[in-house]
Design a protein around this motif. Structure first.
Motif, PDB file in Angstrom:
ATOM      1  N   UNK A  92     -32.954  30.224  45.746  1.00  0.00           N
ATOM      2  CA  UNK A  92     -33.451  30.353  44.372  1.00  0.00           C
ATOM      3  C   UNK A  92     -34.221  29.080  44.020  1.00  0.00           C
ATOM      4  N   UNK A  93     -35.129  29.145  43.030  1.00  0.00           N
ATOM      5  CA  UNK A  93     -35.841  27.921  42.618  1.00  0.00           C
ATOM      6  C   UNK A  93     -34.869  26.830  42.193  1.00  0.00           C
ATOM      7  N   UNK A  94     -35.261  25.601  42.387  1.00  0.00           N
ATOM      8  CA  UNK A  94     -34.373  24.483  42.091  1.00  0.00           C
ATOM      9  C   UNK A  94     -35.165  23.304  41.555  1.00  0.00           C
ATOM     10  N   UNK A 152     -37.246  30.318  52.563  1.00  0.00           N
ATOM     11  CA  UNK A 152     -37.466  29.482  53.740  1.00  0.00           C
ATOM     12  C   UNK A 152     -38.470  28.376  53.446  1.00  0.00           C
ATOM     13  N   UNK A 153     -39.503  28.702  52.670  1.00  0.00           N
ATOM     14  CA  UNK A 153     -40.516  27.697  52.348  1.00  0.00           C
ATOM     15  C   UNK A 153     -39.932  26.592  51.472  1.00  0.00           C
ATOM     16  N   UNK A 154     -39.122  26.964  50.488  1.00  0.00           N
ATOM     17  CA  UNK A 154     -38.437  25.922  49.702  1.00  0.00           C
ATOM     18  C   UNK A 154     -37.622  25.014  50.611  1.00  0.00           C
ATOM     19  N   UNK A 155     -36.905  25.639  51.549  1.00  0.00           N
ATOM     20  CA  UNK A 155     -36.077  24.860  52.469  1.00  0.00           C
ATOM     21  C   UNK A 155     -36.930  23.903  53.292  1.00  0.00           C
ATOM     22  N   UNK A 156     -38.074  24.372  53.768  1.00  0.00           N
ATOM     23  CA  UNK A 156     -38.971  23.520  54.559  1.00  0.00           C
ATOM     24  C   UNK A 156     -39.438  22.323  53.727  1.00  0.00           C
TER      25      UNK A 156
END
Length: 524
Positions: free
Chosen positions: A31-33, A105-109
């Motif tokens: 989720x957005x953060x 996944x992109x947020x995680x990257x």
């Protein structure tokens, strides 16, 4: 069937310092953060940047800063052209292919790359750090193609899409809407970043894509392994298996950590057996005809050996979590600047060696657990072996031509076969690239993508095993179930109604798979 039992996660906040990011933190990026960086980390960045600028003023030969890249390392670059050199790097690596990584996944990257940079060895300016923070906090996500990385020098091509987006190039998702990065920055009222010396290399020359994917998979696997243990215990209870096979005393005799933990969880799940110690019939019972005992004192391997199958997966998972946690909190580009020692190091930290071995090993472990779940499913559906109605459909419903979970068992086996297919190692398939400069590469990103696929298949397999266990409870008699099995049954029935006639079960399985991914199915 949608559930009223599901929970909604709040928006997360995360403060980065380069040292204590966890796999769970990376998984929270679903989720957005809101992200911030500790002041001490910012100070480390300022110091390393100052060191880099001092070395450039002294006209030091610095790889990728005052030299060309890769095999072009012997080509000198004027310091006045150092910024353009970084733009060139981003431009010519814009050759990714395949579908883009998901928003989560992109947020995680982005989180993993930012955490590596704020360790302070990459010599980037605070302007770059702030632009990455802005992208995360505004949920502005570069569209990063999945394919194009061999895992050394890091994830160059996929991370070039991050660098380009910061500079207002290529495409992004801004709060879910696809657009040009330049348009997104205009909407946010922020100018594009202009890369300075070393900054393109700092963003791109690292292991953040493979590490982010591996971290997310490890977090998901921790949930899945606990659920596989619980489902194995449920299968043992439904088949009347002796819980003493899982007793602490017997597993102390072979004290593997993961095996013992799995056995203990199963032992505490299953109620104490009322059978006591079986006794052979008297001597007169033995004649020419064989004597059949009233019940088996040992369960099939798929039940009795569950701790020995799931246990190694637990052990491997613990080691791999440690490796990936180190990688998450590492400086993994090249060159690296040590402000305290006033030194620059030309090394190979972009090589994802631990990541590829972790991903390969976890896929092997997962394949064996997937086989275990498949065999437990077959056992429970087979009335001759389980003592339950065939295909877990009560006799009164079978008389109308219904077939119960017959086809579900086939799908579970198909998933097990796919998981096994994905277990082949990727690391040995290294190949030389870039004029033999990159003469050995990790292949870590491909391995991590395959691990992600395996985990997704395993989640779906577990969801279907949940349906098997719930149907088994209906046939066994939920009133006979122990408290742990009853809680598991109630959790499953939030997402799937009891079966009384043949009907599609794909939506039930999909709903369960979704809740398994969040970890909210597991009873306390």
């Amino acid at each position: 069937m949608r559930s009223n039992c599901a929970t909604v996660r709040p928006v997360n906040t995360l403060e980065l310092n380069g040292h204590d990011l966890t796999c769970g933190d990376v998984a929270s990026c679903s989720v957005p953060l809101q992200v911030s960086v500790e002041k001490t980390a910012r100070e480390r960045c300022r110091q390393s940047r100052y060191l880099l600028e001092q070395m450039m003023q002294r006209r030091r030969v610095l790889y990728g800063i005052t030299t060309g890249f890769g095999d072009s390392v012997d080509t000198a670059v004027d310091p006045d052209a150092a910024a353009q050199l970084q733009q060139n790097l981003v431009q010519y690596h814009g050759i990714g292919t395949g579908p883009p990584f998901s928003p989560a996944e992109t947020r995680a990257i982005l989180i993993v790359r930012l955490n590596a940079l704020v360790r302070g060895a990459s010599a980037v300016r605070e302007e770059l750090i702030d632009q990455l923070i802005l992208f995360l906090n505004e949920d502005c996500l570069p569209l990063i193609p999945e394919q194009g990385s061999v895992g050394a020098s890091g994830d160059l091509t996929p991370l070039s899409y991050v660098a380009a987006a910061l500079c207002g190039e290529r495409e992004v998702l801004l709060r879910g809407a696809r657009m040009q990065a330049s348009s997104a920055l205009s909407k946010l009222g922020v100018p594009p970043l202009t890369l300075a010396a070393k900054e393109g290399l700092a963003i791109m020359n690292g292991t953040s894509v493979m590490t982010a994917l591996a971290a997310r998979s490890i977090h998901a696997l921790e949930i899945c392994i606990d659920l596989a243990t619980m489902l194995s215990a449920a299968a043992a209870e439904l088949t009347g298996s002796d819980p003493e096979a899982f007793a602490p005393a017997v597993h102390a005799m072979k004290p593997h950590s993961g095996q013992g933990e799995t056995a203990d969880l199963m032992y505490r799940f299953i109620p104490t057996s009322p059978e006591g110690n079986p006794v052979l019939p008297g001597p007169d019972s033995f004649s020419d005809a064989p004597v059949t005992l009233p019940y088996r004192i040992q369960a099939p391997y798929s039940i009795r050996c569950a701790p020995h199958v799931i246990g190694p997966a637990r052990d491997v998972l613990a080691v791999c979590r440690q490796w990936i946690t180190v990688e998450l909190n590492s400086s993994n580009d090249n060159p690296l600047f040590d402000a305290e020692q006033e030194a620059v190091y030309f090394a190979g930290h972009f090589y994802g060696g631990q990541v590829v071995i972790a991903a390969d090993t976890l896929r092997n472990a997962l394949a064996t657990v997937g086989e275990l779940i498949d065999k437990q499913c077959l056992l429970l559906l087979d009335s001759r072996r389980s003592g339950l109605p065939s295909n877990l459909l009560a006799d009164e419903y079978r008389a109308s031509g219904n077939h119960g979970l017959k086809a579900l068992g086939i799908t579970v086996s198909a998933l097990a076969a796919e998981i096994a297919h994905l277990s082949a190692p990727v690391a040995p398939h290294t190949r030389p690239t870039e004029s033999m400069n990159q003469d050995i590469v990790s292949m870590g990103t491909i391995a991590a993508r395959r691990l992600r696929e395996s985990v997704d298949l395993f989640v779906r397999q577990l969801a279907m095993q949940c349906l098997v266990i719930a149907a088994g409870c209906d046939c066994y008699g939920i009133d006979r179930a122990g408290p742990s099995l009853r809680r598991l049954y109630d959790a499953i029935r939030c997402y799937s109604e009891p079966l009384s006639h043949d009907r599609p079960l794909d939506e039930d399985a999909a709903a369960l798979a979704e809740v398994i991914r969040t970890g909210s199915l597991l009873p306390d």
